[in-house]
Design a protein around this motif. Structure first.
Motif, short mmCIF file in Angstrom:
data_model
loop_
_atom_site.label_atom_id
_atom_site.label_comp_id
_atom_site.label_asym_id
_atom_site.label_seq_id
_atom_site.Cartn_x
_atom_site.Cartn_y
_atom_site.Cartn_z
N SER A 86 0.80 -1.21 0.00
CA SER A 86 0.00 0.00 0.00
C SER A 86 0.84 1.27 0.00
O SER A 86 0.57 2.21 -0.72
N ARG A 87 1.88 1.32 0.81
CA ARG A 87 2.68 2.54 0.87
C ARG A 87 4.16 2.31 0.57
O ARG A 87 4.90 3.27 0.38
N GLY A 88 4.58 1.09 0.57
CA GLY A 88 5.98 0.81 0.31
C GLY A 88 6.82 0.95 1.57
O GLY A 88 6.33 1.32 2.62
N ASN A 89 8.11 0.66 1.43
CA ASN A 89 8.99 0.70 2.59
C ASN A 89 9.87 1.93 2.51
O ASN A 89 10.25 2.37 1.44
N LYS A 90 10.19 2.46 3.68
CA LYS A 90 11.14 3.57 3.72
C LYS A 90 12.48 3.02 4.20
O LYS A 90 12.54 2.31 5.20
#
Ligand SMILES: [Zn+2]
Length: 97
Positions: A86-90
């Motif tokens: 959904s948002r990806g990894n940082k």
């Protein structure tokens, strides 16, 4: 951040846990620019508001944004379909083993 090249994960198409390949997606093709994105580009190059130097340089000077959001997708080895996060990894740096 280190990621294994294959992960056992839920596939919504197969409706079961399957072995999935980890794929890092790099930026897509840019279409026609909107007025907003042209303005953004101008700001990046010329600074914004009271900031006379470029945004990127500003961020560097202020010591913000040390991490980047990576677009990681999972390709199912059973049906060959890609699923996204959904948002990806940082992370500062991404490694896929
Ligand atoms: Zn699948």
């Amino acid at each position: 951040m280190k990621l294994p090249s294959q992960i056992k994960r839920y596939c919504p198409y197969c409706k079961a846990h399957t072995l999935q390949k980890v794929v890092q997606v790099k930026g897509g093709k840019r279409g026609t620019m909107t007025a907003g994105s042209r303005r953004k580009l101008y700001n990046i190059e010329h600074g914004y508001g009271s900031t006379p130097y470029p945004m990127f340089e500003h961020a560097k000077r202020m010591g913000v944004k040390q991490t980047k959001r990576y677009d990681i997708r999972y390709k199912c080895t059973k049906c060959g379909k890609m699923t996204t996060q959904s948002r990806g990894n940082k992370a500062k740096k991404l490694e896929i083993k």
